[in-house]
Design a protein around this motif. Structure first.
Motif, short mmCIF file in Angstrom:
data_model
loop_
_atom_site.label_atom_id
_atom_site.label_comp_id
_atom_site.label_asym_id
_atom_site.label_seq_id
_atom_site.Cartn_x
_atom_site.Cartn_y
_atom_site.Cartn_z
N ALA A 79 -28.56 -5.15 8.43
CA ALA A 79 -28.12 -6.49 8.81
C ALA A 79 -26.60 -6.55 8.99
O ALA A 79 -26.11 -7.23 9.90
CB ALA A 79 -28.56 -7.51 7.76
N LEU A 80 -25.87 -5.84 8.17
CA LEU A 80 -24.42 -5.84 8.28
C LEU A 80 -23.99 -5.10 9.55
O LEU A 80 -23.04 -5.50 10.23
CB LEU A 80 -23.78 -5.19 7.06
CG LEU A 80 -22.28 -5.41 6.89
CD1 LEU A 80 -21.98 -6.89 6.72
CD2 LEU A 80 -21.75 -4.64 5.71
N LEU A 94 -26.77 -9.05 -2.45
CA LEU A 94 -26.48 -8.45 -1.14
C LEU A 94 -27.69 -7.68 -0.61
O LEU A 94 -27.95 -7.66 0.60
CB LEU A 94 -25.27 -7.52 -1.25
CG LEU A 94 -23.93 -8.20 -1.54
CD1 LEU A 94 -22.85 -7.17 -1.83
CD2 LEU A 94 -23.51 -9.09 -0.37
N LEU A 115 -19.06 -4.66 -0.54
CA LEU A 115 -19.39 -4.24 0.82
C LEU A 115 -18.39 -3.21 1.32
O LEU A 115 -18.77 -2.21 1.95
CB LEU A 115 -19.42 -5.45 1.76
CG LEU A 115 -20.57 -6.44 1.55
CD1 LEU A 115 -20.40 -7.65 2.45
CD2 LEU A 115 -21.91 -5.77 1.84
N ILE A 161 -24.70 0.60 2.89
CA ILE A 161 -24.64 -0.53 3.83
C ILE A 161 -26.00 -0.72 4.51
O ILE A 161 -26.64 0.25 4.94
CB ILE A 161 -23.54 -0.28 4.88
CG1 ILE A 161 -22.17 -0.41 4.24
CG2 ILE A 161 -23.66 -1.24 6.05
CD1 ILE A 161 -21.83 -1.81 3.75
N LEU A 204 -24.49 -7.46 12.42
CA LEU A 204 -23.43 -8.47 12.45
C LEU A 204 -22.14 -7.91 13.04
O LEU A 204 -21.47 -8.55 13.84
CB LEU A 204 -23.16 -8.99 11.03
CG LEU A 204 -24.15 -10.00 10.46
CD1 LEU A 204 -23.85 -10.27 8.99
CD2 LEU A 204 -24.11 -11.30 11.25
N LEU A 263 -27.75 -7.10 3.53
CA LEU A 263 -26.44 -6.56 3.84
C LEU A 263 -26.23 -5.20 3.19
O LEU A 263 -25.40 -4.40 3.64
CB LEU A 263 -25.35 -7.53 3.37
CG LEU A 263 -25.39 -8.92 4.02
CD1 LEU A 263 -24.32 -9.83 3.41
CD2 LEU A 263 -25.22 -8.83 5.52
N LEU A 299 -30.12 -10.17 0.82
CA LEU A 299 -29.66 -10.68 2.11
C LEU A 299 -29.75 -9.63 3.22
O LEU A 299 -29.51 -9.94 4.38
CB LEU A 299 -28.21 -11.16 1.98
CG LEU A 299 -27.99 -12.41 1.11
CD1 LEU A 299 -26.50 -12.63 0.88
CD2 LEU A 299 -28.63 -13.63 1.75
#
Length: 246
Positions: free
Chosen positions: A70-71, A51, A18, A67, A74, A56, A54
């Motif tokens: 969702a990240l 990832l 990430l 990226i 967050l 992310l 998910l």
């Protein structure tokens, strides 16, 4: 490649991926991710796939990765970051209107300065910084604001980004002493040739004497009136501090 031994936990290795995606500022191939993280390519492939599932990380049509949304969501949900940005944004806008240059809100992140916000415009000098990006603290005005509060010199070899980057401990120590004395930090072409910056510290009443953030104006060296902008930045930083302390 990351320094030191690779972490053993799956979570920590996922974080490496990430960070690699975030630091790049652009989409990376699987091979590039493996090189940047030091992970074996099969491991990187397996973890990046998870990832992506998910949300992310996003997989591009050409097979590269960046990226995911969702990240971003967050990150924006962090109460401390949201409060800081909400309070600072009106002042950042005023600074941009007054200078027509790039204006940043930054926080310390290890040995780097991390840009939470950047306001720019068509009249602003093009620079390398971006929202969510980071640069080494010792060669940025915002980073010097953070380093000036620590009397200990950095215990590592400092990277030289330009011929004007201060990498010798004595040089940097003198510059940080000057930063403390005048109340704002100055970067004179130490991160980019032809580009300089001025930054002032932002504090929070319940977090001690160290700055929690810094605001800066960055632009062409010939266009930047350091003293005038330094005074304006200090006034804006004090106003943000007061608002955060209410």
């Amino acid at each position: 490649m990351t320094d030191g031994p690779l972490p053993k936990s799956v979570l920590a290795r996922g974080v490496l991926l990430l960070r690699a995606c975030g630091d790049a500022g652009t989409a990376l191939s699987l091979a590039e991710l493996a090189v940047r993280t030091g992970l074996p390519k099969p491991t990187a492939h397996r973890l990046i796939g998870e990832l992506v599932r998910l949300g992310l990380v996003e997989r591009m049509a050409d097979g590269s990765y960046r990226i995911g949304l969702a990240l971003f969501v967050l990150g924006q949900s962090s109460p401390s970051v949201r409060e800081l940005r909400d309070v600072a944004l009106p002042y950042l806008g005023d600074l941009h209107e007054a200078t027509h240059e790039n204006v940043h809100l930054a926080v310390p992140d290890g040995t780097d300065t991390l840009f939470l916000e950047k306001i720019t415009g068509r009249r602003a000098t093009p620079i390398v910084s971006r929202t969510g990006g980071r640069l080494p603290a010792h060669c940025t005005a915002t980073g010097k604001v953070f380093l000036a509060q620590d009397p200990r010199p950095p215990r590592r070899t400092l990277p030289r980004l330009t011929p004007r980057t201060l990498v010798l401990p004595g040089q940097l120590a003198r510059d940080l002493a000057l930063t403390r004395a005048r109340g704002y930090g100055v970067n004179l072409e130490e991160a980019e040739i032809g580009i300089s910056a001025v930054a002032a510290p932002v504090y929070a009443a319940d977090r001690g004497s160290r700055p929690i953030a810094a605001i800066s104006v960055t632009g062409g060296t010939r266009r930047l009136d350091v003293d005038r902008i330094g005074a304006r930045l200090c006034a804006a930083a004090r106003a943000i501090t007061r608002s955060l302390s209410v």
